[in-house]
Each structure stands twice: as structure tokens, then as C-alpha cells.
Design an enzyme around this catalytic site. Structure first.
Site, PDB file in Angstrom:
ATOM      1  N   SER A   1       0.828  -1.193   0.000  1.00 18.52           N
ATOM      2  CA  SER A   1       0.000   0.000   0.000  1.00 18.52           C
ATOM      3  C   SER A   1       0.877   1.265   0.000  1.00 18.52           C
ATOM      4  CB  SER A   1      -0.963  -0.044   1.192  1.00 18.52           C
ATOM      5  OG  SER A   1      -1.937   0.957   1.098  1.00 18.52           O
TER       6      SER A   1
ATOM      7  N   ASP B   1     -10.232  -3.176  -5.421  1.00 14.80           N
ATOM      8  CA  ASP B   1      -9.422  -2.122  -4.803  1.00 14.80           C
ATOM      9  C   ASP B   1      -9.365  -0.956  -5.784  1.00 14.80           C
ATOM     10  OD1 ASP B   1      -7.409  -0.520  -3.725  1.00 14.80           O
ATOM     11  OD2 ASP B   1      -5.927  -2.122  -3.569  1.00 14.80           O
TER      12      ASP B   1
ATOM     13  N   HIS C   1      -8.124  -4.646  -0.804  1.00 14.07           N
ATOM     14  CA  HIS C   1      -6.932  -3.996  -0.262  1.00 14.07           C
ATOM     15  C   HIS C   1      -6.699  -4.483   1.171  1.00 14.07           C
ATOM     16  CE1 HIS C   1      -4.063  -0.641  -0.646  1.00 14.07           C
ATOM     17  NE2 HIS C   1      -4.190  -0.537   0.669  1.00 14.07           N
TER      18      HIS C   1
END
Length: 292
Positions: free
Chosen positions: A140, A232, A262
Site C-alpha cells: 500500500s 481495490d 486492499h
């Protein structure tokens, strides 16, 4: 659309500990929610794995395993606002145990107390203090910082590889994933907006290091393994970055994970899909670490 019962259960457990409104809370409250959620899924460290907290380049780090000729530099996710050494402790420990490589986790400064570029400066400080080759790995926000590190070192000493797990790289907000996954579980586009403001303020993002897809050149960067979660908003950044790298002569592999949202790394012990993806990530780290 997610139909996998293992993933649906993971989402429910995550949202019970870390509700969507946490991103609208103060940074301190948001971190309390996030830390509590991570604790729900945290696995024990492998038996006998040495772990030590130390500073590297003046930045707090956590080191997993004995020193090896090649290291793994791990940069955690959390939107640049939440997360730290504890939130990803079990992931880093499992990488060290599975690959046999020493893993160094970076505790970079968080926003909004510390605005950009404090985060990449911390990562650069650790990189410059590291006296060995390394593969840089991040999830991320940490994936963006991993790509940013490679970009910041363009023409200099590159990592052996960059492993980017559901990265946000400054992609086109009109691309399909930002639209069809705008209300995806565990990360919405409104959350991305709140993280951007916390990191950069209300103004536009103008530094290519903060949005590597906007960089004028990606030539000469480390080879990449990029994995996206299909459900996502950030999904399309992965293939876009892989395509840019290949166009400029950099080896890049992209893998998309159907039905995964995610943050699915935390589901690796309870979801067959997440477990398979984590095994692919471990294989990529091992493969890149073996590069001459």
C-alpha cells in the site's frame, strides 16, 4: 464482487475492529482503531527467530533474523497515517523465516504530524546506511515508498528488486478501478482523498516521488514484481506501472488477485486466495534476492 466466504469473513472481522468512520477520526484515534484491528490478525513470530529494534541511518527499525549477504527492506502500509513496526510485525517475521533473508522494517514518520517528503527521506536514510544489497518490499503506502526509493536512486545504487503489494502510484483517477471500486470494502476513494490531504495538505501533488507514475522517466530502475488486489480502487496502478517499466527496458511482472480487497495480507492465514498470493510474493522476493 466478492463471493469467497473466507474473504467475506475476513472483511467482516476487519470492519468490526476498524470501521469506515475511523478515517474521519483524529490521527490518534485512527491509529488506535488500526492497531486494534492489526492485533486481531497478528500471528506469533516463528520460534527461534531473533528480532531486535535498532536505529539505522537515525531511523527506528526492527531487524528480523541474523545478518545475511542480501537483506529485505520492508516498508509498511497504512496510508502514511497509521501503522508502524507492530502493525506488520508478523508479516516481516514470516518473510524472514520463509526466505532465510534478514528483514529490516522501517518505522518512517507519519502524517499529518510529518508531511511529505519526511517519509521518503526516512526511507532514503535507511537505504544509505545499509551496507548490503537489498530487495525493497512494501504494501500500500509502503509500496509507493518502495517505488519512490527506486526512483530517488535513479542513476545511483538500485535495490536488487522492488516488490510492490497493492500499490498506489499516482495513477489516473478516471481509470476503471477508481470508478468501479470507489466503494470497495477496506479502502474507498474517499479514504484515498483523506490520506492525500493528511500527507500533502490541500494543494496538488507535484513531486514525482509521491506519484511515481507521473515521473518523466523510469529507466534504469530495479526490476519489479507488482501484485494488485482486484477489488481495490488502486488496482489499475499496478499494471500501469508495470507497462511503463517495460516500455523503458525494466523487467516487470504484474499479478492481479481476483476477489481480494486492499489489505488482504492480513488474511494470509485464513484465506486460500490470500495465502497463495503471499506465497507468490515470497517466491518473488527470493528470486530477486538471488540476482547477481
Amino acid at each position: 464482487m466478492i463471493t469467497d466466504p473466507q474473504i467475506l469473513d475476513f472483511i467482516a472481522r476487519t470492519e468490526a475492529a476498524y470501521p469506515a468512520e475511523a478515517n474521519g477520526a483524529s490521527a490518534a484515534d485512527n491509529r488506535r482503531y488500526y492497531d486494534a484491528m492489526c492485533a486481531v490478525f497478528r500471528a506469533p513470530r516463528p520460534a527461534g527467530l531473533p528480532v531486535e529494534d535498532r536505529q539505522l541511518g537515525g531511523v527506528p527499525c526492527r531487524v528480523y533474523g541474523a545478518e545475511t549477504p542480501v537483506a529485505v527492506l520492508y516498508i509498511h502500509g497504512g496510508g502514511f497515517v497509521v501503522g508502524g513496526l507492530d502493525s506488520h510485525d508478523d508479516v516481516c517475521a514470516e518473510i524472514a523465516d520463509a526466505t532465510g533473508l534478514q528483514v529490516i522494517a522501517v518505522d518512517y514518520r507519519l502524517a499529518p504530524e510529518h508531511r511529505w517528503p519526511a517519509q521518503i527521506r526516512d526511507v532514503e536514510s535507511v537505504w544509505n546506511a545499509l551496507d548490503r544489497p537489498a530487495v525493497v518490499v512494501g504494501d500500500s503506502a509502503g509500496a509507493m515508498l518502495s517505488a519512490a526509493l527506486c526512483l530517488s536512486q535513479q542513476g545511483k545504487r538500485q535495490p536488487l528488486g522492488q516488490v510492490l503489494i497493492y500499490p498506489g502510484l499516482g495513477g489516473d483517477r478516471n481509470s476503471a478501478s477508481y470508478i468501479v471500486n470507489a466503494e470497495a470494502p477496506l479502502l474507498r476513494t474517499i479514504d484515498l482523498d483523506s490520506y492525500r490531504v493528511a500527507l500533502h495538505g490541500e494543494g496538488p501533488v507535484v513531486d514525482p516521488l509521491a506519484a511515481p507514475l507521473t515521473a518523466p522517466s523510469l529507466a534504469g530502475l530495479a526490476p519489479a514484481f507488482i501484485v494488485s488486489a482486484d477489488v481495490d480502487p488502486l488496482r489499475d496502478d499496478g499494471p500501469a506501472y508495470a507497462a511503463r517499466l517495460r516500455q523503458e527496458g525494466v523487467a516487470a511482472e504484474w499479478r492481479n488477485e481476483p476477489e481480494l480487497p486492499h489489505g488482504y495480507l492480513r488474511a494470509r492465514r485464513e484465506s486460500d486466495r490470500a495465502r497463495g498470493s503471499f506465497q507468490a510474493i515470497l517466491a518473488a522476493i527470493t528470486r530477486l534476492a538471488a540476482r547477481p
